[in-house]
Write a protein that holds these residues in place. Structure first.
Motif, short mmCIF file in Angstrom:
data_model
loop_
_atom_site.label_atom_id
_atom_site.label_comp_id
_atom_site.label_asym_id
_atom_site.label_seq_id
_atom_site.Cartn_x
_atom_site.Cartn_y
_atom_site.Cartn_z
N PRO A 1 0.84 -1.20 0.00
CA PRO A 1 0.00 0.00 0.00
C PRO A 1 0.87 1.26 0.00
CG PRO A 1 -0.73 -1.57 1.67
CD PRO A 1 0.60 -2.06 1.18
N ARG B 1 -3.52 -2.87 -1.61
CA ARG B 1 -3.20 -1.46 -1.31
C ARG B 1 -4.10 -0.89 -0.23
NH1 ARG B 1 -2.06 0.51 -7.62
NH2 ARG B 1 -0.28 -0.91 -7.93
N SER C 1 -4.06 0.75 2.60
CA SER C 1 -3.17 1.57 3.43
C SER C 1 -3.73 1.79 4.82
CB SER C 1 -2.91 2.92 2.74
OG SER C 1 -4.12 3.59 2.47
#
Length: 278
Positions: free
Chosen positions: A169, A193, A195
């Motif tokens: 990410p 990804r 995050s």
């Protein structure tokens, strides 16, 4: 270039169900046999927690029926504890022999934790590890950004190590996404990804809870196509196995690669009722 595509592990309970990979009621002992009907590569996670013996690897080779390449993750004593004994090296090197005899042995994978930064001591340890695995393909994943340097990759090329290209990410402290080549083999791990959960997630399932878009798969297909002719083999492993995300993303990547003239294949046809799902 031969492209092998699979997932990190194959014993996922949330892959059981109608229109998923494993039919309802499938036993774990039958997972690999079904998985091998759809994917030509897999990362073996079990070896990280305990190095399987010869009989266990014989069983894996038998159930895979020559369909699926297996990358073998190094036990945590090599990457996290970093205090392996000679007996650990012997077992790690010798136990997968059935996979070699079956022609389905992929690279070893050394997955180092974020705490493994690029220090003098850790550089020395990596050099010693590479020497003990000389003659075997060893792919190395770094999670700390300090390793993400051209001179590191040049050193890995000198020692015959495979740089693992990760897709993390967009968070601080980890290597940038990119497909780098340091050997005749390319190795890509797609972590998703997410995050928001990468640092705060309480489990790997939470950190990898992400489904790639077609545009993101097109992006990686372009990078893979770019190295065709530079490598003999490329391994692509989806780590976003939670909630079946990887099962949806793999066909998307296959389609994107074929559209760019990169041949990808699936295992031989099977009579399994699930064989047409993917």
């Amino acid at each position: 270039m031969k492209v092998y595509i699979g997932t990190g592990g194959y014993t996922n309970e949330d892959w059981i169900g109608e229109d998923l990979l494993y039919p309802p009621g499938t036993k774990q002992t039958d997972f690999l046999g079904i998985y091998a009907q759809h994917f030509d590569a897999v990362e073996l996670n079990s070896s990280f927690y305990g190095i399987p013996g010869l009989k266990a690897f014989e069983g894996m080779a038998r159930r895979a029926e020559g369909r699926t390449r297996m990358a073998v993750k190094l036990n945590k004593v090599f990457t996290h504890d970093r205090a392996p004994q000679d007996s650990d090296f012997d077992r790690m090197l010798q136990s997968p022999q059935p996979l070699r005899e079956a022609g389905i042995m992929g690279p070893y994978l050394a997955q180092f934790p974020y705490s493994f930064a690029r220090t003098a001591a850790n550089r020395k340890y990596l050099q010693e590890l590479s020497e003990r695995f000389a003659g075997h393909e060893l792919a190395v994943e770094f999670r700390h950004q300090s390793w993400d340097k051209l001179e590191v990759r040049e050193g890995m090329r000198e020692y015959g190590l495979i740089w693992v290209s990760p897709d993390y990410p967009p968070v601080a402290g980890v290597p940038e996404p990119g497909l780098h080549v340091t050997a005749d083999v390319a190795y890509l791990r797609l972590h998703g990804r997410n995050s928001g959960n990468w640092w705060s997630g309480e489990s790997a399932a939470e950190r990898h809870d992400y489904r790639y878009t077609q545009a993101e798969m097109d992006e990686w297909a372009e990078k893979i196509a770019f190295v065709e002719g530079e490598v003999e083999e490329a391994y692509v492993f989806f780590e976003n196995t939670t909630k079946g995300h990887a099962l949806k993303n793999i066909p998307m990547l296959r389609q994107a690669l074929r559209a760019r003239g990169v041949p990808v294949s699936t295992p031989r046809p099977s009579e399994s009722p699930q064989a047409s799902l993917l």
